[in-house]
Design a protein around this motif. Sequence first.
Motif, PDB file in Angstrom:
ATOM      1  N   VAL A 190     -15.405   2.525 -16.835  1.00  0.00           N
ATOM      2  CA  VAL A 190     -15.635   3.222 -15.608  1.00  0.00           C
ATOM      3  C   VAL A 190     -16.136   2.085 -14.781  1.00  0.00           C
ATOM      4  O   VAL A 190     -15.565   2.376 -13.689  1.00  0.00           O
ATOM      5  CB  VAL A 190     -16.624   4.544 -16.315  1.00  0.00           C
ATOM      6  N   TYR A 191     -16.956   1.705 -15.181  1.00  0.00           N
ATOM      7  CA  TYR A 191     -17.480   0.766 -14.379  1.00  0.00           C
ATOM      8  C   TYR A 191     -16.597  -1.178 -13.014  1.00  0.00           C
ATOM      9  O   TYR A 191     -16.328  -0.867 -12.582  1.00  0.00           O
ATOM     10  CB  TYR A 191     -18.870  -0.098 -14.512  1.00  0.00           C
ATOM     11  N   GLN A 192     -15.568  -1.331 -14.483  1.00  0.00           N
ATOM     12  CA  GLN A 192     -14.626  -1.657 -14.238  1.00  0.00           C
ATOM     13  C   GLN A 192     -13.045  -1.078 -13.504  1.00  0.00           C
ATOM     14  O   GLN A 192     -12.882  -1.944 -12.528  1.00  0.00           O
ATOM     15  CB  GLN A 192     -14.045  -2.093 -14.674  1.00  0.00           C
ATOM     16  N   LEU A 193     -13.041   0.078 -13.395  1.00  0.00           N
ATOM     17  CA  LEU A 193     -12.636   0.703 -12.769  1.00  0.00           C
ATOM     18  C   LEU A 193     -12.685   0.991 -10.939  1.00  0.00           C
ATOM     19  O   LEU A 193     -12.633   0.709 -10.343  1.00  0.00           O
ATOM     20  CB  LEU A 193     -11.973   1.973 -13.152  1.00  0.00           C
ATOM     21  N   GLY A 194     -14.203   1.634 -11.474  1.00  0.00           N
ATOM     22  CA  GLY A 194     -15.186   1.122  -9.761  1.00  0.00           C
ATOM     23  C   GLY A 194     -15.291   0.087  -9.326  1.00  0.00           C
ATOM     24  O   GLY A 194     -14.624  -0.515  -7.530  1.00  0.00           O
ATOM     25  N   VAL A 195     -15.254  -1.221 -10.491  1.00  0.00           N
ATOM     26  CA  VAL A 195     -15.103  -2.577  -8.819  1.00  0.00           C
ATOM     27  C   VAL A 195     -13.312  -2.769  -8.598  1.00  0.00           C
ATOM     28  O   VAL A 195     -13.324  -2.883  -7.731  1.00  0.00           O
ATOM     29  CB  VAL A 195     -15.326  -3.584 -10.194  1.00  0.00           C
ATOM     30  N   GLY A 246      -9.633  -4.566   0.430  1.00  0.00           N
ATOM     31  CA  GLY A 246      -8.388  -5.127   0.919  1.00  0.00           C
ATOM     32  C   GLY A 246      -9.720  -6.320   0.040  1.00  0.00           C
ATOM     33  O   GLY A 246      -8.910  -7.081   0.343  1.00  0.00           O
ATOM     34  N   GLU A 247     -10.835  -6.584   0.184  1.00  0.00           N
ATOM     35  CA  GLU A 247     -11.589  -7.993  -0.197  1.00  0.00           C
ATOM     36  C   GLU A 247     -11.739  -7.525  -2.152  1.00  0.00           C
ATOM     37  O   GLU A 247     -12.185  -7.203  -3.062  1.00  0.00           O
ATOM     38  CB  GLU A 247     -12.510  -7.821  -0.187  1.00  0.00           C
ATOM     39  N   LEU A 248     -10.744  -8.971  -2.679  1.00  0.00           N
ATOM     40  CA  LEU A 248     -11.053  -9.275  -3.715  1.00  0.00           C
ATOM     41  C   LEU A 248     -12.733  -9.737  -3.700  1.00  0.00           C
ATOM     42  O   LEU A 248     -13.660 -10.667  -3.460  1.00  0.00           O
ATOM     43  CB  LEU A 248     -10.145 -10.443  -4.124  1.00  0.00           C
ATOM     44  N   VAL A 249     -13.714  -9.493  -5.128  1.00  0.00           N
ATOM     45  CA  VAL A 249     -14.724  -9.788  -5.374  1.00  0.00           C
ATOM     46  C   VAL A 249     -14.506 -10.000  -6.816  1.00  0.00           C
ATOM     47  O   VAL A 249     -13.997 -11.162  -7.690  1.00  0.00           O
ATOM     48  CB  VAL A 249     -15.585  -8.684  -6.020  1.00  0.00           C
ATOM     49  N   LYS A 250     -15.985 -11.675  -6.469  1.00  0.00           N
ATOM     50  CA  LYS A 250     -15.210 -12.839  -7.622  1.00  0.00           C
ATOM     51  C   LYS A 250     -17.031 -12.670  -8.322  1.00  0.00           C
ATOM     52  O   LYS A 250     -16.701 -13.127  -9.940  1.00  0.00           O
ATOM     53  CB  LYS A 250     -15.228 -14.491  -7.576  1.00  0.00           C
ATOM     54  N   SER A 251     -18.275 -11.907  -8.013  1.00  0.00           N
ATOM     55  CA  SER A 251     -19.126 -12.016  -8.648  1.00  0.00           C
ATOM     56  C   SER A 251     -19.676 -10.440  -8.763  1.00  0.00           C
ATOM     57  O   SER A 251     -19.375 -10.024  -8.213  1.00  0.00           O
ATOM     58  CB  SER A 251     -20.067 -13.326  -8.541  1.00  0.00           C
ATOM     59  N   SER A 308     -22.818 -10.108  -7.480  1.00  0.00           N
ATOM     60  CA  SER A 308     -23.530 -10.214  -6.893  1.00  0.00           C
ATOM     61  C   SER A 308     -22.373  -9.663  -5.384  1.00  0.00           C
ATOM     62  O   SER A 308     -23.010  -9.453  -4.243  1.00  0.00           O
ATOM     63  CB  SER A 308     -24.401 -11.194  -6.008  1.00  0.00           C
ATOM     64  N   GLU A 309     -21.513 -10.145  -5.459  1.00  0.00           N
ATOM     65  CA  GLU A 309     -20.355  -9.322  -4.734  1.00  0.00           C
ATOM     66  C   GLU A 309     -20.216  -7.927  -4.616  1.00  0.00           C
ATOM     67  O   GLU A 309     -20.345  -7.185  -3.924  1.00  0.00           O
ATOM     68  CB  GLU A 309     -19.146 -10.154  -4.345  1.00  0.00           C
ATOM     69  N   VAL A 310     -19.377  -7.371  -5.506  1.00  0.00           N
ATOM     70  CA  VAL A 310     -19.979  -6.043  -5.871  1.00  0.00           C
ATOM     71  C   VAL A 310     -20.601  -5.431  -5.068  1.00  0.00           C
ATOM     72  O   VAL A 310     -20.413  -4.032  -4.692  1.00  0.00           O
ATOM     73  CB  VAL A 310     -19.476  -5.807  -7.478  1.00  0.00           C
ATOM     74  N   ASN A 311     -22.389  -6.016  -5.581  1.00  0.00           N
ATOM     75  CA  ASN A 311     -23.663  -5.164  -5.458  1.00  0.00           C
ATOM     76  C   ASN A 311     -23.487  -4.930  -3.533  1.00  0.00           C
ATOM     77  O   ASN A 311     -23.863  -4.082  -3.030  1.00  0.00           O
ATOM     78  CB  ASN A 311     -24.481  -5.895  -5.791  1.00  0.00           C
ATOM     79  N   ASN A 312     -23.391  -6.256  -3.042  1.00  0.00           N
ATOM     80  CA  ASN A 312     -22.948  -6.280  -1.596  1.00  0.00           C
ATOM     81  C   ASN A 312     -22.233  -5.243  -0.764  1.00  0.00           C
ATOM     82  O   ASN A 312     -22.768  -4.531  -0.321  1.00  0.00           O
ATOM     83  CB  ASN A 312     -22.659  -7.653  -1.212  1.00  0.00           C
ATOM     84  N   CYS A 321     -18.753   5.147  -9.947  1.00  0.00           N
ATOM     85  CA  CYS A 321     -18.732   4.166 -11.426  1.00  0.00           C
ATOM     86  C   CYS A 321     -19.705   3.344 -11.477  1.00  0.00           C
ATOM     87  O   CYS A 321     -19.759   2.365 -12.407  1.00  0.00           O
ATOM     88  CB  CYS A 321     -17.223   4.340 -11.154  1.00  0.00           C
ATOM     89  N   LEU A 322     -19.947   3.024  -9.883  1.00  0.00           N
ATOM     90  CA  LEU A 322     -20.589   0.981  -9.949  1.00  0.00           C
ATOM     91  C   LEU A 322     -22.439   1.891 -10.382  1.00  0.00           C
ATOM     92  O   LEU A 322     -23.200   0.862  -9.794  1.00  0.00           O
ATOM     93  CB  LEU A 322     -20.104   0.533  -8.258  1.00  0.00           C
ATOM     94  N   SER A 323     -22.351   2.970 -10.773  1.00  0.00           N
ATOM     95  CA  SER A 323     -23.850   2.972 -10.710  1.00  0.00           C
ATOM     96  C   SER A 323     -24.502   1.796 -11.597  1.00  0.00           C
ATOM     97  O   SER A 323     -24.590   1.273 -12.779  1.00  0.00           O
ATOM     98  CB  SER A 323     -24.563   4.215 -11.700  1.00  0.00           C
ATOM     99  N   ASN A 324     -25.696   1.583 -11.361  1.00  0.00           N
ATOM    100  CA  ASN A 324     -26.355   0.543 -13.021  1.00  0.00           C
ATOM    101  C   ASN A 324     -26.755   0.933 -13.736  1.00  0.00           C
ATOM    102  O   ASN A 324     -26.519   0.278 -14.377  1.00  0.00           O
ATOM    103  CB  ASN A 324     -27.820  -0.074 -11.135  1.00  0.00           C
ATOM    104  N   ASP A 325     -27.074   1.768 -13.867  1.00  0.00           N
ATOM    105  CA  ASP A 325     -27.918   2.728 -14.956  1.00  0.00           C
ATOM    106  C   ASP A 325     -26.094   3.429 -16.139  1.00  0.00           C
ATOM    107  O   ASP A 325     -25.790   4.055 -14.928  1.00  0.00           O
ATOM    108  CB  ASP A 325     -28.486   3.960 -14.436  1.00  0.00           C
TER     109      ASP A 325
END
Length: 736
Positions: free
Chosen positions: A631-636, A644-649, A651-655, A698-702
């Motif tokens: 579910v987290y990866q689907l959120g990414v 439209g921005e690709l994320v590589k880390s 930290s980029e996801v969190n930002n 989906c991107l919840s840290n918990d």
Amino acid sequence: MEKFRVFSLRFKFALVIFAVLLPVSIGQLAPSETRILFQVQKLLEYPGVLQGWTNWTNFCYLPSSPSFKIVCTNNRVTELTVVGNKSSPAHSPKPGKFLVSKQTLSSKFNIDTFFTTLTKLSNLKVLSLVSLGLWGRLPSKINRFWSLEVLNISLNFIHGEIPQQITSMKNLKSIVLADNLFNGSVPDLHYLVLLEELNLGGNHFGPKFPSLSNNLVSIILRNNSLRSDIPSGIKNFDQLKQFDISSNKVVGPIPFFLFSLPSIQYLNLASNQLSGALSGNISCNPELNFVDISRNLFIGKLPSCIGSNSSNRTVINSWNCFSGGNSKYQHPYSFCHKEALAVKPPLKTKEQKSSIKLGLILGIIGGVVGIVVVCGLLVLVIIRRSERTGTGDSKYERSVADKMSARSSPKPAIDSRRVPQTMRSAAIGLSPYRVFSLEEIEDATNNFDPTSLIGEGSQEQVYRGCLTDASVVLVKCVKLKQRHLPQSLMQHIELLSKLRHRHLVSVLGHCIVTYQDHHNTGSTIFIVLEHISNGSLRDYLTDWKKKDTLKWPQRMAIIIGTARGIQFLHTGVAPGIFGNNLKIERILLDDTLTAKLSSYNIPLPSKLGSEIPLIRQDVSNQLEEAEKEDVYQLGVILLQVITGELVKSTSEVNNLKLQLEKRLAEAPSKLRAETDPCVRGTYAYDSLRTTVEITINCLSNDAAKRPSIEDVLWNLQYSIQVQEGWTSSGNLGTQV
């Protein structure tokens, strides 16, 4: 003059008295109904739209809004409309039971008590309770609304069958039960002769087409479980303007009269199993402005009345087997012929039918005898096994597959809004699963020619191949130790054969070759997969020419397809498949931009030969963690589709996540500014907002706070429904 002055004074005095008494005699609600409204407020757990009521509130003079409306006549409530925002289901493992959720009313809610209270508003003509989190079975006492004309309880979580008592509500003109969890057959509604609107879409009704009154103006049965023909009685529906039975399993030919019904304007038959050729003599009602017959099994040519271009008629006919025109968006004839035979056997002659009946009777007799014998053997086995375990209360040892499916997650395996339809259509369009011979595998890969090798790992290789029917496939070769085979391997092969879904790079078949070397015996399994050559979602987001083709509706369709693929892996097979390492480059798009998950976690015995571990608490926890990681990866992936921005880390996801959270709390223009420029002006703001909200969840840290894949899918489907409504209203190109 004096008489005139006296008359004038009396007239003014009468006007004052009339003005004072008017609110009391006409607009002041009866005290008993005032008390009922306060009870309704309490039973609905004080929703925001019902806030601010006091003992001095004059309900008949409350301002109306799209979310709330009360109409009074003769001191009685005749119309009550309440629209909330509770729109996400949460189920318990027991069918028909619900867990407490912020999106549903609490476990204290009792639907029977609620409707008992409501029915005391005995003069109600319009009752609309939308998206309030209502759950439970619709009580039979619904028929106490003897004067009700409009019933709308859509977007709730009401399950079970529609009570038969609804057929006695003779004044009903509109029934809207859309987007609930209703199932089973629809009661016979043909006695409701005043009924003009019926909307049962987004439930699990079926398999038979309901019996309806021919006075209906609008029939919406989309996204259900219908499996019958279109009844011929529809030809008598002279008032019918809208007919939508899309996304079912309706079979047979289209009745010719549908296109020429006297009042028909909107006809949607998409995503069914309708088949055959359409007569060239079909005529269309001039008022028919929308026709969708896509994704069926039609052959031949389109009739002229829906085949020719028309400025006032939209026709969608893609993904049938029509000849002529733009064949790029049609299947070959063989596809429709094969699928039509599979879903609807040919008609039998009278002699054949008699033979079948006789065979059926003999088969039933034989079956009963067989069942008795089998039951006797089972009883004997149970007794003996109980004796071996030393106690009659011991539970049997479950199979490995059962243990792997015994997750601690509180969700049911399949009970969600859209799962049954997804599961039923899992393998449509795919050739039957088969076992290949080694010679076929060698021919497909040109004897494993190195130029066909496209990927390699420590103990597996992937080749591109071509079958004898010219279809391109991928062949994955995996070497296995012989220990624990063949029983362990057969369990996995059974699961492997079920990995066939329109949103997976599906498994088409396998071949097993056993070998022996100086040290031990082992096997190589060749897994044949469909090949998708149109690129990945990542390619479309990085290539500007392709990126411009992915407007908001296309992106939402791709994401919904991705979520359905994940949902199938989690709940469509047992044991569920988790830990799928989902990435944007692993979402492939076919020629129709249908999403296909590739490189998911294909279950096989360990390459080192270890058995699948028995279910223990720690293993169950690992499975749930893997589920939440998917579910987290689907959120990414959602994050990248939105921005439209690709994320590589991480930290980029969190930002990006924090940026969206911040903008969500600000003005709509702020959130729009965070979206990919290529989609601006192509989405409804509420569609965007809903998608952003579920992405953030989906991107919840918990991990425990991340939604289930069913909840994600439901929210995405709600988002696209909002989008479709916005688009159909002519808003494309404007910001909302």
